[in-house]
Design a protein around this motif. Structure first.
Motif, PDB file in Angstrom:
ATOM      1  N   CYS A  24       0.484  -0.519  -9.630  1.00 29.51           N
ATOM      2  CA  CYS A  24       1.413  -0.902  -8.564  1.00 29.51           C
ATOM      3  C   CYS A  24       2.855  -0.647  -8.992  1.00 29.51           C
ATOM      4  O   CYS A  24       3.193  -0.702 -10.162  1.00 29.51           O
ATOM      5  N   GLU A  25       3.673  -0.391  -7.993  1.00 27.85           N
ATOM      6  CA  GLU A  25       5.103  -0.140  -8.241  1.00 27.85           C
ATOM      7  C   GLU A  25       5.736  -1.261  -9.057  1.00 27.85           C
ATOM      8  O   GLU A  25       6.603  -1.013  -9.883  1.00 27.85           O
ATOM      9  N   GLU A  55     -10.979  -4.797 -12.091  1.00 25.73           N
ATOM     10  CA  GLU A  55     -10.083  -3.756 -11.591  1.00 25.73           C
ATOM     11  C   GLU A  55     -10.725  -2.804 -10.592  1.00 25.73           C
ATOM     12  O   GLU A  55     -10.043  -2.328  -9.684  1.00 25.73           O
ATOM     13  N   ILE A  56     -12.034  -2.509 -10.762  1.00 23.97           N
ATOM     14  CA  ILE A  56     -12.650  -1.520  -9.861  1.00 23.97           C
ATOM     15  C   ILE A  56     -13.992  -1.961  -9.278  1.00 23.97           C
ATOM     16  O   ILE A  56     -14.681  -1.175  -8.635  1.00 23.97           O
ATOM     17  N   GLY A  57     -14.390  -3.228  -9.508  1.00 21.24           N
ATOM     18  CA  GLY A  57     -15.621  -3.739  -8.908  1.00 21.24           C
ATOM     19  C   GLY A  57     -16.892  -3.140  -9.478  1.00 21.24           C
ATOM     20  O   GLY A  57     -17.910  -3.090  -8.793  1.00 21.24           O
ATOM     21  N   PRO A  90     -14.696   3.246  -6.370  1.00 16.49           N
ATOM     22  CA  PRO A  90     -14.217   1.943  -6.832  1.00 16.49           C
ATOM     23  C   PRO A  90     -13.681   1.070  -5.703  1.00 16.49           C
ATOM     24  O   PRO A  90     -13.262   1.578  -4.659  1.00 16.49           O
ATOM     25  N   THR A  91     -13.701  -0.229  -5.941  1.00 18.98           N
ATOM     26  CA  THR A  91     -13.025  -1.203  -5.090  1.00 18.98           C
ATOM     27  C   THR A  91     -11.850  -1.731  -5.910  1.00 18.98           C
ATOM     28  O   THR A  91     -12.055  -2.472  -6.873  1.00 18.98           O
ATOM     29  N   LEU A  92     -10.633  -1.299  -5.584  1.00 19.53           N
ATOM     30  CA  LEU A  92      -9.459  -1.642  -6.388  1.00 19.53           C
ATOM     31  C   LEU A  92      -9.021  -3.079  -6.177  1.00 19.53           C
ATOM     32  O   LEU A  92      -9.054  -3.592  -5.063  1.00 19.53           O
ATOM     33  N   GLU A  98      -3.596   3.053  -5.619  1.00 23.12           N
ATOM     34  CA  GLU A  98      -4.515   4.117  -5.199  1.00 23.12           C
ATOM     35  C   GLU A  98      -5.268   4.630  -6.410  1.00 23.12           C
ATOM     36  O   GLU A  98      -4.983   4.279  -7.551  1.00 23.12           O
ATOM     37  N   TYR A  99      -6.254   5.499  -6.125  1.00 18.93           N
ATOM     38  CA  TYR A  99      -7.020   6.126  -7.194  1.00 18.93           C
ATOM     39  C   TYR A  99      -7.345   7.555  -6.816  1.00 18.93           C
ATOM     40  O   TYR A  99      -7.283   7.924  -5.649  1.00 18.93           O
TER      41      TYR A  99
END
Length: 123
Positions: A24-25, A55-57, A90-92, A98-99
């Motif tokens: 994230c920014e 982080e990614i489920g 993934p689920t972020l 984003e990915y």
């Protein structure tokens, strides 16, 4: 001598591509892999599994790459790899905006940390 802070990084590979995540920014907005700190009661492997879930489920058993890096003389990072099936996405969590799935050369070009770029290039 101060004790080293312990962290993990986990490369996620799907076929011939690697998962890269945009932090994230608020965290500086750079591309990275799944990563995080090891809690006091955890092994490196347990921390890697927890970070994958958070982080990614992903609930998976990462492979220990037997690669350790020391950053800034105070942070020890242990590297892992996990392979996921084709089609898995993934689920972020809220740490990432984003990915992308990238071939190794593109993933390495995007990644912020040189040690992570090197590792992805070797896998």
């Amino acid at each position: 001598v101060p004790e080293l802070s312990r962290e993990v990084k986990v490369m996620v590979r799907r076929g011939d591509e690697f998962l890269v995540l945009l932090r994230c920014e608020a965290d500086g907005g750079y591309w990275h892999v799944v990563a995080g700190g090891v809690e006091a009661d955890e092994t490196y492997a347990q921390a890697a599994r927890r970070e994958l879930r958070e982080e990614i489920g992903l609930d998976a058993e990462p492979v220990d790459l037997a690669r350790t890096y020391v950053y800034d003389v105070e942070v020890e990072v242990h590297a892992f790899l996990v392979d996921v099936p084709l089609g898995w996405e993934p689920t972020l969590n809220d740490e990432h905006d984003e990915y992308r799935w990238c071939p190794p050369t593109e993933a390495a070009a995007r990644l912020h940390w040189p040690e992570t770029r090197e590792l992805v290039s070797e896998l």
